[in-house]
Write an enzyme that holds these catalytic residues in place. Structure first.
Site, PDB file in Angstrom:
ATOM      1  N   LEU A  44       0.841  -1.192   0.000  1.00 23.80           N
ATOM      2  CA  LEU A  44       0.000   0.000   0.000  1.00 23.80           C
ATOM      3  C   LEU A  44       0.876   1.241   0.000  1.00 23.80           C
ATOM      4  CD1 LEU A  44      -2.403  -1.224   2.821  1.00 23.80           C
ATOM      5  CD2 LEU A  44      -2.974  -1.115   0.397  1.00 23.80           C
ATOM      6  N   ASP A  45       0.816   2.011  -1.072  1.00 24.93           N
ATOM      7  CA  ASP A  45       1.505   3.290  -1.082  1.00 24.93           C
ATOM      8  C   ASP A  45       0.835   4.194  -0.048  1.00 24.93           C
ATOM      9  OD1 ASP A  45       3.322   5.314  -2.274  1.00 24.93           O
ATOM     10  OD2 ASP A  45       1.447   6.271  -2.835  1.00 24.93           O
ATOM     11  N   LYS A  46       1.632   4.937   0.711  1.00 23.05           N
ATOM     12  CA  LYS A  46       1.067   5.722   1.819  1.00 23.05           C
ATOM     13  C   LYS A  46       0.261   6.919   1.341  1.00 23.05           C
ATOM     14  CE  LYS A  46       3.541   8.622   4.285  1.00 23.05           C
ATOM     15  NZ  LYS A  46       2.722   9.885   4.194  1.00 23.05           N
TER      16      LYS A  46
END
Length: 352
Positions: A44-46
């Site tokens: 998951l990209d932040k």
């Protein structure tokens, strides 16, 4: 049998993808369904995925003879030429603009340019610590302490150097999406391992991970755009089947490398073109829903194929031996086609 086999896959696929479109989930192909079944790790990209991606300047700290306003104005003048969310937040925080020349940008690193300050031209470098070091700018122990203190409070901190010396620090803060913790809990219930991936400092990343329920050992921080691709590759080498969720241009290579690429609809065109699934809604809860729908659709296709084969394996030999009335056999054959369609249409109730 050919009729039923011909209906088994397309009816389920069309119904599943159609239901997904109604829910704001766009699935590109049938192969995606098989990929979603095998996924065990989800990166998951932040920024923009777990958080809102709506960064705002919360504080400016001067560490030299320059005032806070000057630090912000110099940084905003250079960042105005970049489309990165951090750059936009800094540019929007200042109304002052200077003439800029020889602008350069490094993906995941920072920007630099020469800024006209009256009769002088100032060299301004804005970005991460590594970017400043690459441009020959070193931090003192006092500077590092100020930087670490800001990061410990969960801020994304950008450094600003003027004429080869650190001039100040700009703290930015993002907010975590309300649904992020619940969505990550759902991913865990599906048996997936959520991993937070970000270019931010480890202290900032750990703070976000703690709030949404991601284990500290499942945080990958301080990564460049190329580093995101490497993170996906490293997990694949460990035997993991990886899904990547992102929304930015920098995420596109990692989305392509992943076994399953999922783009947030609020992101860039590059991210959506590189993905297998696009979530039109920018809600993280749509991710576990998309995976469930993909798995449910694949399950329906397999059940359709099973019953199509099962009927023929049992009914044809029985009819050939004369133990089944031809009228009944014909009716059963017709009904089996209807069954495949009705079974596929059950997907229209998904999520209701």
């Amino acid at each position: 049998m050919p009729v039923r086999l011909g209906l088994a896959t397309p009816t389920a696929l069309l119904t599943g993808t159609g239901r997904g479109a109604q829910m704001g989930i766009l699935i590109t192909s049938a192969e995606v369904l098989e990929d979603s079944r095998n996924v065990d790790t989800i990166l998951l990209d932040k920024t923009g995925t777990v958080t809102r991606g709506e960064l705002a300047v919360s504080a400016v700290n001067s560490v030299s003879q320059w005032s806070k306003d000057q630090v912000l104005d110099f940084a905003a003048a250079v960042e105005d030429y970049s489309e990165h969310p951090i750059a936009r937040a800094i540019a929007d925080a200042s109304s002052q603009r200077f003439q800029v020349a020889r602008f350069e940008s490094a993906p995941g690193g920072g920007v630099k340019a020469y800024v006209a300050d009256g009769m002088q031209s100032r060299s301004v470098v804005v970005g991460r610590e590594q970017w400043l070091a690459k441009n020959g700018i070193r931090l003192s122990e006092t500077d590092r302490e100020a930087l670490e203190h800001a990061r410990a409070d969960g801020f994304t901190t950008i450094l600003v150097a003027v004429d080869g010396n650190l001039a100040g620090l700009i703290d930015l803060q993002d907010t975590i999406k309300d649904e992020s913790a619940g969505a990550i809990a759902q991913l865990k219930e599906l048996g997936l391992r959520p991993v937070l991936l970000t270019g931010d400092h480890s202290a900032v990343a750990r703070s976000v991970a703690e709030q949404v329920g991601i284990a500290p050992e499942d945080v990958i921080s301080d990564v460049t755009p190329d580093g995101k691709v490497q993170a996906v590759t490293d997990l694949q080498k460990q035997g993991r089947v990886v899904a990547m969720v992102g929304d930015g241009v920098n995420d596109a290579p990692a989305l392509t490398q992943a076994d399953l690429g999922i783009a947030m609809g609020s992101g860039t065109d590059a991210a959506m073109q590189a993905s297998d699934i696009t979530v039109v809604r920018s809600e993280l809860t749509a991710i576990p829903t998309a995976i469930k729908l993909s798995q449910k659709t694949l399950g329906t296709i397999k059940s359709n194929l099973f019953w199509a084969f099962a009927y023929n394996v049992v009914a044809i030999p029985v009819a050939a031996l004369g133990f089944l009335n031809p009228m009944i056999a014909g009716g059963a054959m017709a009904f089996s086609s209807v069954f495949v369609v009705l079974n596929s249409l059950r997907l229209k109730r998904f999520g209701r």
